[in-house]
Design an enzyme around this catalytic site. Structure first.
Site, PDB file in Angstrom:
ATOM      1  N   GLY A 130       0.796  -1.221   0.000  1.00  0.00           N
ATOM      2  CA  GLY A 130       0.000   0.000   0.000  1.00  0.00           C
ATOM      3  C   GLY A 130       0.830   1.273   0.000  1.00  0.00           C
ATOM      4  O   GLY A 130       0.286   2.369   0.074  1.00  0.00           O
ATOM      5  N   GLY A 132       2.702   2.163  -2.481  1.00  0.00           N
ATOM      6  CA  GLY A 132       2.932   2.584  -3.862  1.00  0.00           C
ATOM      7  C   GLY A 132       4.300   2.158  -4.374  1.00  0.00           C
ATOM      8  O   GLY A 132       4.850   2.772  -5.279  1.00  0.00           O
ATOM      9  N   LEU A 133       4.861   1.108  -3.773  1.00  0.00           N
ATOM     10  CA  LEU A 133       6.189   0.651  -4.195  1.00  0.00           C
ATOM     11  C   LEU A 133       6.104  -0.642  -5.002  1.00  0.00           C
ATOM     12  O   LEU A 133       7.092  -1.343  -5.189  1.00  0.00           O
ATOM     13  CB  LEU A 133       7.091   0.454  -2.970  1.00  0.00           C
ATOM     14  CG  LEU A 133       7.294   1.714  -2.128  1.00  0.00           C
ATOM     15  CD1 LEU A 133       8.132   1.420  -0.900  1.00  0.00           C
ATOM     16  CD2 LEU A 133       7.959   2.807  -2.960  1.00  0.00           C
ATOM     17  N   SER A 135       4.476  -3.629  -4.462  1.00  0.00           N
ATOM     18  CA  SER A 135       4.697  -4.914  -3.793  1.00  0.00           C
ATOM     19  C   SER A 135       3.932  -6.027  -4.519  1.00  0.00           C
ATOM     20  O   SER A 135       4.392  -7.166  -4.550  1.00  0.00           O
ATOM     21  CB  SER A 135       4.260  -4.836  -2.330  1.00  0.00           C
ATOM     22  OG  SER A 135       2.910  -4.446  -2.243  1.00  0.00           O
ATOM     23  N   GLU A 168      -2.319  -9.430 -13.423  1.00  0.00           N
ATOM     24  CA  GLU A 168      -2.908  -8.374 -12.600  1.00  0.00           C
ATOM     25  C   GLU A 168      -4.160  -7.798 -13.268  1.00  0.00           C
ATOM     26  O   GLU A 168      -5.171  -7.539 -12.617  1.00  0.00           O
ATOM     27  CB  GLU A 168      -1.873  -7.270 -12.344  1.00  0.00           C
ATOM     28  CG  GLU A 168      -2.415  -6.208 -11.430  1.00  0.00           C
ATOM     29  CD  GLU A 168      -1.369  -5.561 -10.532  1.00  0.00           C
ATOM     30  OE1 GLU A 168      -0.239  -6.071 -10.435  1.00  0.00           O
ATOM     31  OE2 GLU A 168      -1.698  -4.543  -9.912  1.00  0.00           O
ATOM     32  N   ASP A 180       5.753  -1.600 -13.609  1.00  0.00           N
ATOM     33  CA  ASP A 180       6.201  -2.168 -12.335  1.00  0.00           C
ATOM     34  C   ASP A 180       6.842  -3.545 -12.526  1.00  0.00           C
ATOM     35  O   ASP A 180       7.912  -3.835 -11.992  1.00  0.00           O
ATOM     36  CB  ASP A 180       5.019  -2.289 -11.363  1.00  0.00           C
ATOM     37  CG  ASP A 180       4.319  -0.959 -11.139  1.00  0.00           C
ATOM     38  OD1 ASP A 180       4.885   0.080 -11.530  1.00  0.00           O
ATOM     39  OD2 ASP A 180       3.216  -0.954 -10.568  1.00  0.00           O
TER      40      ASP A 180
HETATM   41  C1  GLA Z   1       0.687   1.887 -10.953  1.00  0.00           C
HETATM   42  C2  GLA Z   1       0.600   0.890 -12.113  1.00  0.00           C
HETATM   43  C3  GLA Z   1       1.634   1.213 -13.196  1.00  0.00           C
HETATM   44  C4  GLA Z   1       1.567   2.684 -13.618  1.00  0.00           C
HETATM   45  C5  GLA Z   1       1.549   3.602 -12.385  1.00  0.00           C
HETATM   46  C6  GLA Z   1       1.304   5.031 -12.754  1.00  0.00           C
HETATM   47  O1  GLA Z   1       1.883   1.724 -10.284  1.00  0.00           O
HETATM   48  O2  GLA Z   1       0.811  -0.422 -11.648  1.00  0.00           O
HETATM   49  O3  GLA Z   1       1.461   0.350 -14.308  1.00  0.00           O
HETATM   50  O4  GLA Z   1       0.475   2.913 -14.443  1.00  0.00           O
HETATM   51  O5  GLA Z   1       0.556   3.210 -11.450  1.00  0.00           O
HETATM   52  O6  GLA Z   1       2.368   5.548 -13.475  1.00  0.00           O
END
Ligand code: GLA
Length: 399
Positions: A130, A132-133, A135, A168, A180
């Site tokens: 949660g 934003g890294l 995981s 996903e 990601d």
């Molecule tokens: C999340 C998504 C990524 C990307 C970012 C925004 O992390 O998993 O694919 O879209 O948001 O840049």
């Protein structure tokens, strides 16, 4: 490695003695710039970071999957014979299950049509969920690498990234892009990854920051609308693409749209859509300008671009939130900060700031204290360095 020893201990406790499992590591990521551009076939510039997830897995003789989340002490079982069912109580298991399902399909098409066997799997991670890294991407990547190793599959890393992204999109309910998963698989220590999300061509860019540091500040919030708003933004972009491709047939995605074309039709689209599209277009340009600035070691310009990216995410794409804006405003007041912005999908998570070495202490004192006073939340500050991508740490026993 301490984490690996203790993971292996838990693995044996949960699943009993037997063949030594395969062990893999997959990192989380921080995006330097290029936000909400990946699903528009644009450019991104993320780094893999030193927060990693470790996963141990071995094959079973049947088609059962038994998965244990060490940090949550939760055990989940399902059979690959049954069709997918979303697990609302253990949301982490949907990532794992999704990857197995997509890999199964991909194997059926690409390899000998063989069925994947079940597995026993346990994982533990230092990537705060949660925050934003990414995981969840790390869990997908670790699962995919382990299953590939256990079954002698031979997907290359970009193909594995696509498989994880598809998992996903189809099974975890987030219509994310590929950034990601790609950087978790292909990140390189000391480098940022400049990725063209259309062709998947990429370049490793040495991250030489001289007397500057990259600080990651975790806001401690993740608003519940994050996933639904993310999917909405994606739909806005699709609507924009559909509109402009009717007008200009060469447009296949927002990557192809130019500022001139956008301005020409400004009066014909609603103002919200206009703002969304303007963000995507200008953010793509900022990534290219950032690459040029980093190559020229022009960190001041890079800092200006970071600030512009945040303002665009805040006012045009509208994916920031009060807590993140506060962190950004506090950071900008500290002398020696060249730039700062929200990183990741938005609605909480983290900011990154480019800060002069000598100003780090001042930054930490002023930003953290003021944020805590104003929100009641204790933020967490890390210095980030670019780490290596996912790797095999231990080969399992041959059975
Ligand atoms: C999340 C998504 C990524 C990307 C970012 C925004 O992390 O998993 O694919 O879209 O948001 O840049």
């Amino acid at each position: 490695m301490k984490e690996v020893q203790s993971l292996l201990g838990v693995f044996t406790e949960v699943f009993g003695p037997g063949a030594a499992p395969v062990v893999v590591r997959a990192p989380g990521r921080v995006n330097l710039i290029g936000e909400h551009t990946d699903y528009n076939e644009g450019f991104v510039l993320p780094v893999a970071v030193d927060f990693s997830l470790f996963l141990a897995a071995r094959r079973r003789k049947d088609r059962q999957v038994k998965a244990y989340a060490v940090d949550r002490q939760e055990l989940v079982s399902f059979s690959l014979e049954d069709s997918f069912s979303y697990d609302h109580d253990h949301r982490w298991s949907n990532y794992l299950q999704g990857v197995l399902r997509v890999l199964q399909h991909a194997c059926a098409r690409a390899e000998s049509g063989e069925e994947l066997p079940g597995i026993e799997v346990a994982f533990t991670g230092k990537i705060p969920p949660g925050a934003g890294l990414a995981s969840s991407a790390a869990l997908e990547v670790a699962t995919a690498l382990a299953v590939q190793e256990l079954n002698g599959l031979s997907f290359d890393r970009p193909a594995l990234a696509r498989i994880c992204q598809q998992a996903e999109n189809e099974f975890a309910g987030v219509n994310c892009g590929i950034m990601d998963q790609f950087v978790s698989l292909l990140g390189k220590a000391g480098h940022a990854l400049f990725l063209d999300c259309r062709s998947l061509e990429y370049r490793q860019l040495p991250l030489e920051l001289g007397e500057y540091r990259l600080l990651l500040c975790q806001s401690g919030v993740r608003h519940t609308l994050a996933d639904s708003e993310y999917n909405r933004r994606r739909r806005d972009c699709e609507e924009g693409t559909a509109f402009f491709s009717r007008r200009f047939p060469e447009i296949k995605s927002l990557r192809d749209l130019t500022l001139t074309q956008l301005e020409t039709c400004r009066e014909e689209i609603n103002p919200v859509l206009y703002r969304r599209l303007l963000h995507v277009l200008s953010e793509n340009l900022r990534v290219e300008e950032s690459v040029a600035a980093l190559e020229a070691r022009d960190l001041k310009t890079f800092g200006v671009l970071l600030n512009a990216s945040h303002d665009s995410l805040r006012y045009l794409y509208e994916v920031s939130c009060a807590e993140i804006d506060l962190l950004v405003e506090l950071a900008r007041e500290v002398p020696g900060v060249l730039g700062t912005r929200l990183t990741g999908g938005g609605f909480g998570g983290c900011t990154i700031s480019l800060v002069q070495e000598d100003a780090v202490e001042d930054f930490s004192r002023r930003v953290l204290t003021n944020y805590q006073q104003q929100t009641g939340i204790t933020p967490v500050l890390y210095e980030i360095t670019a780490a290596g991508g996912a790797e095999l740490i231990q080969k399992g026993d041959e059975e």
